[in-house]
Write a protein that holds these residues in place. Sequence first.
Motif, PDB file in Angstrom:
ATOM      1  N   ALA A 119       0.713  -1.062   0.268  1.00 13.53           N
ATOM      2  CA  ALA A 119      -0.239   0.065   0.142  1.00 13.53           C
ATOM      3  C   ALA A 119       1.169   1.341  -0.066  1.00 13.53           C
ATOM      4  O   ALA A 119       1.497   1.380   0.637  1.00 13.53           O
ATOM      5  CB  ALA A 119      -1.029  -0.389   1.420  1.00 13.53           C
ATOM      6  N   ILE A 120       0.597   1.870  -0.537  1.00  9.92           N
ATOM      7  CA  ILE A 120       0.856   3.264  -0.643  1.00  9.92           C
ATOM      8  C   ILE A 120       0.084   4.754  -0.024  1.00  9.92           C
ATOM      9  O   ILE A 120      -0.956   4.334  -0.226  1.00  9.92           O
ATOM     10  CB  ILE A 120       1.531   4.202  -2.302  1.00  9.92           C
ATOM     11  CG1 ILE A 120       2.166   2.773  -2.527  1.00  9.92           C
ATOM     12  CG2 ILE A 120       1.919   5.087  -2.319  1.00  9.92           C
ATOM     13  CD1 ILE A 120       1.652   1.990  -3.952  1.00  9.92           C
ATOM     14  N   THR A 121       0.374   5.315   1.023  1.00 12.28           N
ATOM     15  CA  THR A 121      -0.315   5.911   2.262  1.00 12.28           C
ATOM     16  C   THR A 121       0.358   7.241   1.710  1.00 12.28           C
ATOM     17  O   THR A 121       1.667   7.868   1.755  1.00 12.28           O
ATOM     18  CB  THR A 121      -0.750   5.652   3.412  1.00 12.28           C
ATOM     19  OG1 THR A 121       1.003   5.518   3.526  1.00 12.28           O
ATOM     20  CG2 THR A 121      -1.218   4.102   3.089  1.00 12.28           C
ATOM     21  N   SER A 122      -0.588   8.675   1.574  1.00 11.46           N
ATOM     22  CA  SER A 122      -0.650   9.763   2.083  1.00 11.46           C
ATOM     23  C   SER A 122      -1.370  11.131   2.914  1.00 11.46           C
ATOM     24  O   SER A 122      -2.229  10.261   3.311  1.00 11.46           O
ATOM     25  CB  SER A 122      -0.227  10.801   0.520  1.00 11.46           C
ATOM     26  OG  SER A 122      -1.699  10.328  -0.083  1.00 11.46           O
ATOM     27  N   SER A 123      -0.116  11.784   2.993  1.00 13.69           N
ATOM     28  CA  SER A 123      -1.297  11.977   4.321  1.00 13.69           C
ATOM     29  C   SER A 123      -1.000  13.148   4.293  1.00 13.69           C
ATOM     30  O   SER A 123      -0.347  14.500   3.453  1.00 13.69           O
ATOM     31  CB  SER A 123      -0.626  12.267   6.054  1.00 13.69           C
ATOM     32  OG  SER A 123       0.309  12.793   5.736  1.00 13.69           O
ATOM     33  N   ARG A 124      -1.525  14.791   4.924  1.00 19.75           N
ATOM     34  CA  ARG A 124      -1.385  15.787   4.659  1.00 19.75           C
ATOM     35  C   ARG A 124       0.033  16.684   5.391  1.00 19.75           C
ATOM     36  O   ARG A 124       0.428  17.544   4.894  1.00 19.75           O
ATOM     37  CB  ARG A 124      -2.692  17.020   6.375  1.00 19.75           C
ATOM     38  CG  ARG A 124      -2.603  18.332   6.129  1.00 19.75           C
ATOM     39  CD  ARG A 124      -3.852  18.381   6.622  1.00 19.75           C
ATOM     40  NE  ARG A 124      -5.311  17.857   6.355  1.00 19.75           N
ATOM     41  CZ  ARG A 124      -6.420  17.738   7.302  1.00 19.75           C
ATOM     42  NH1 ARG A 124      -6.417  18.341   8.394  1.00 19.75           N
ATOM     43  NH2 ARG A 124      -7.624  17.339   6.585  1.00 19.75           N
ATOM     44  N   GLY A 125       0.621  15.813   5.978  1.00 19.67           N
ATOM     45  CA  GLY A 125       2.211  16.399   5.672  1.00 19.67           C
ATOM     46  C   GLY A 125       2.717  15.498   4.463  1.00 19.67           C
ATOM     47  O   GLY A 125       2.222  15.451   3.599  1.00 19.67           O
ATOM     48  N   THR A 126       3.762  16.405   3.984  1.00 20.97           N
ATOM     49  CA  THR A 126       4.478  16.377   2.585  1.00 20.97           C
ATOM     50  C   THR A 126       5.075  14.615   2.228  1.00 20.97           C
ATOM     51  O   THR A 126       6.069  14.559   0.883  1.00 20.97           O
ATOM     52  CB  THR A 126       5.530  16.967   2.741  1.00 20.97           C
ATOM     53  OG1 THR A 126       6.966  16.690   3.841  1.00 20.97           O
ATOM     54  CG2 THR A 126       5.590  18.078   3.245  1.00 20.97           C
ATOM     55  N   THR A 127       5.075  13.826   3.467  1.00 17.87           N
ATOM     56  CA  THR A 127       5.268  12.820   2.923  1.00 17.87           C
ATOM     57  C   THR A 127       4.482  11.390   2.305  1.00 17.87           C
ATOM     58  O   THR A 127       3.121  10.967   2.705  1.00 17.87           O
ATOM     59  CB  THR A 127       6.138  12.198   4.290  1.00 17.87           C
ATOM     60  OG1 THR A 127       5.170  11.637   4.628  1.00 17.87           O
ATOM     61  CG2 THR A 127       7.677  12.902   4.259  1.00 17.87           C
ATOM     62  N   VAL A 128       5.400  10.233   1.540  1.00 16.98           N
ATOM     63  CA  VAL A 128       4.682   9.378   1.130  1.00 16.98           C
ATOM     64  C   VAL A 128       5.693   7.919   1.740  1.00 16.98           C
ATOM     65  O   VAL A 128       6.611   7.915   1.994  1.00 16.98           O
ATOM     66  CB  VAL A 128       4.504   9.304  -0.590  1.00 16.98           C
ATOM     67  CG1 VAL A 128       3.497   8.255  -0.434  1.00 16.98           C
ATOM     68  CG2 VAL A 128       3.879  10.848  -1.011  1.00 16.98           C
ATOM     69  N   ARG A 129       4.231   7.137   2.104  1.00 13.91           N
ATOM     70  CA  ARG A 129       4.719   5.780   2.881  1.00 13.91           C
ATOM     71  C   ARG A 129       4.405   4.742   2.310  1.00 13.91           C
ATOM     72  O   ARG A 129       2.876   5.021   1.897  1.00 13.91           O
ATOM     73  CB  ARG A 129       4.150   5.779   4.059  1.00 13.91           C
ATOM     74  CG  ARG A 129       5.193   6.826   5.141  1.00 13.91           C
ATOM     75  CD  ARG A 129       4.412   6.842   6.794  1.00 13.91           C
ATOM     76  NE  ARG A 129       5.347   8.019   6.817  1.00 13.91           N
ATOM     77  CZ  ARG A 129       6.353   7.873   8.210  1.00 13.91           C
ATOM     78  NH1 ARG A 129       6.420   6.642   7.711  1.00 13.91           N
ATOM     79  NH2 ARG A 129       6.901   8.813   8.827  1.00 13.91           N
ATOM     80  N   MET A 130       5.466   3.679   2.535  1.00 17.05           N
ATOM     81  CA  MET A 130       5.162   2.528   1.603  1.00 17.05           C
ATOM     82  C   MET A 130       5.288   2.153   2.653  1.00 17.05           C
ATOM     83  O   MET A 130       5.959   1.547   3.394  1.00 17.05           O
ATOM     84  CB  MET A 130       5.701   2.010   0.344  1.00 17.05           C
ATOM     85  CG  MET A 130       6.132   2.199  -0.588  1.00 17.05           C
ATOM     86  SD  MET A 130       7.037   2.255  -2.370  1.00 17.05           S
ATOM     87  CE  MET A 130       8.670   2.194  -1.530  1.00 17.05           C
ATOM     88  N   TRP A 131       4.156   0.887   2.664  1.00 17.49           N
ATOM     89  CA  TRP A 131       4.037  -0.794   3.787  1.00 17.49           C
ATOM     90  C   TRP A 131       3.619  -2.454   3.315  1.00 17.49           C
ATOM     91  O   TRP A 131       3.072  -2.313   2.055  1.00 17.49           O
ATOM     92  CB  TRP A 131       2.661  -0.525   4.170  1.00 17.49           C
ATOM     93  CG  TRP A 131       2.741   0.824   4.798  1.00 17.49           C
ATOM     94  CD1 TRP A 131       2.152   2.139   4.186  1.00 17.49           C
ATOM     95  CD2 TRP A 131       2.617   1.684   5.702  1.00 17.49           C
ATOM     96  NE1 TRP A 131       1.871   3.129   5.337  1.00 17.49           N
ATOM     97  CE2 TRP A 131       2.588   2.783   6.267  1.00 17.49           C
ATOM     98  CE3 TRP A 131       3.038   0.552   7.046  1.00 17.49           C
ATOM     99  CZ2 TRP A 131       2.413   4.183   7.389  1.00 17.49           C
ATOM    100  CZ3 TRP A 131       4.009   1.732   8.191  1.00 17.49           C
ATOM    101  CH2 TRP A 131       2.770   3.124   8.348  1.00 17.49           C
ATOM    102  N   ASP A 132       4.453  -2.870   3.320  1.00 23.64           N
ATOM    103  CA  ASP A 132       4.219  -4.402   3.074  1.00 23.64           C
ATOM    104  C   ASP A 132       3.375  -5.352   3.502  1.00 23.64           C
ATOM    105  O   ASP A 132       2.875  -5.194   4.833  1.00 23.64           O
ATOM    106  CB  ASP A 132       5.655  -5.275   3.542  1.00 23.64           C
ATOM    107  CG  ASP A 132       5.516  -6.500   2.982  1.00 23.64           C
ATOM    108  OD1 ASP A 132       4.384  -7.223   2.520  1.00 23.64           O
ATOM    109  OD2 ASP A 132       6.800  -7.188   2.724  1.00 23.64           O
TER     110      ASP A 132
END
Length: 734
Positions: A184-197
Amino acid sequence: MSHDLYGGDRESVAAGGCLSDPAWLVNADPRDVCAALDGAVGEEEMLAAAVYRASAHLHRNANTDSRRWLLALDAARYGNRDLAARFSAVNAHESLAARWGVEWVTGNCVDPRYRYTMTGHTDAVMAMATTEVDGRPIAVTGSADTTVRMWDLATGEMLGEPLVGHTQPVLAIATTEVDGHPIAITSSRGTTVRMWDLTTRQPIGKPLGGHTDAVHAVATAVVDDRPIAVTCSGYKDRTVGVWDLTTGQMLGKLLTSDTEWVVSIATTDLDGRPIAVTGSDDGTVRVWDLATRQTMGEPLTGHTDLVERVATAQLDGRPIAITGSDDRTARVWDLTAGKMLGEPLTGDGFQVKALKTAVIDGRPVAVIGSHREVGVWDLATGQSIGEHFARFGGAVETVVVDGSPAVLTSSYNGTVRLWDLVAGQVPGELLTGGTDWVSMDGRLIPFTGSHDGTVRDLMTGQAIGEFVTGDTGGVLSATSTQVHGRPVAVTSSHDGTVRVWDPTTDQMLGEPLTGHTDSIWALATADLDGRPVAVTGSHDATVRVWDLTTGQMLGEPLTGHTWLVWAVATSVVDGRPIAVTSSDDMTVRKWDLATGQMLAVAHLPGLDSARALATAVVDGRPVAVTASTDGTVRIWDLAADQLVGEPFASHPHLTRTMAVAALDGRPTAFIGSEEGIVSMWDLTTRKQIGPELVFPEPVLAVTAANGKLIVRFGPEVAVLCQRIELDPRHGAGA
């Protein structure tokens, strides 16, 4: 749904007749019952299965008392009072909970397409995506509570612990595979994007940095056999990033103009090439070649406002895009020809707040979240299909479960619901219609701008008439009194007006009462020198008194509150009529209705305002009872202007409403909460009477009338009767 939801054999359980046995449904392990629901056969079992599903998310953690109560309530929502009575009779001698019977309940939100509710998030769910893990369909949800959660869509159970790492609300989620692993690729009201296994439920590498504003949209694709993500950033950044998900590196950005802000994005293939379709704040839709990161053809024009949502599908073998705009239309585009197909999709109150696509019986459809409802549209004909889903407040996502198309809808209260997209039959006769009311002469008179104005008999729930109030902006409060010896109803509204109407003729009496400059949240009536008056509290921070005989405001507005006035109640102290008001300024104030003078003010501790307020007589003395947002209840002596005893906590939930009435001859407070709880408290002893009553939706209003307890929960109204006397010496859960 899966045949092994909890390791049981649902068909053999159902075949054994358990689903038609109320005692088994009340007492059995909810996992065993849920395993049997899809094996229901025949009208009786199908009704029982629908009733159990209605509150299955609450049955999981409920005791048998609460489960029996909920099953009786939901059976009544399905219009089957006999089944409700059979549920109430199960183990009835063992618990005080069975001492409240269900007379009737509306079924405004009963829907045979509903499967279950997933609970766990503590704030609004703003993003969802689906995929498969180990061959099972799962949902990935992101919330304003900053967490990401995974759910098994076969069972509705959360998988493992929440995925934590974001420090701002999660705004977007997409899924894909990297090296054969679902991620999964998630993004937030912050400036970063995260990836999850999603197999290990662990983060992959470091967050993807590169944007300088909130990342509000994410999509995935495959370019040159490598999985990529495309991300859209906020107004200050205005960039669209393309990321290699194998390396975690940014490959570049789409070449947007300096003035263009890309708001939404989706991906598909066009002539064998991966493309992105974007919607912008200037109302245009653009198509991009993801390999070259260049636009393809001219912008698609037609929208006249920001394009908030984009989705893609296949229609007759050709790729299409569906776009939803703040211009209150959705449009379908042929991506090969670069032209709009047919007429825009519109409707009453149409607003595209969420948009996904699915396939039903081989035909592509759009699933559109609009104005608290979710509708389904046939993309070939442009026509709406079936009834709208009534529960919506955030995001939608489509999925296939056991070969059947389904839709997930999220809500601002942190819940996610799963629905079948194929319509079913409601196994019962439902009562639908108005959900705000006053009780008058044995009738429930509803006041809800969005409903049909049905007037119901309080005893049976049957329709006996209808009316139209004429209020605009939605009715916020309603009460009743008498004018010239005749009963009248009084309503207040979002538009700042007060209206009086005759329920025997369904006509408004006179002109609306005007003076407030904002919504009127609080309304009560009193007798002033032999004249009926209404007392109103508004978002404009003022309190006003109205002569209901002449329709005129009496004197000047009562000022002192510095924020919106939530509640008002009236009483008589030393022979003089008074009003008590509470406000978000954390004060409770007492007013002399004859002079308009403020007589007393009490400051509440902390930051919890008193959203609920009522007056009563306890031990021969007039009192005001306040319930704060933190569940704390206080009793105030209105003659001495002081607190009576210490505050007590009714429950640790957000209090929404309260009523005071005599129960077995004793003054009792009925307190309703955001969490769907009604608790009853003896105001003389300050002890709880019996166990709490649990409802499947937030309790928004409660009152006692004609020996009945009337509760509004979510969009429903329940009328309850006391089956046997309650002993106030019993505590909660006795």
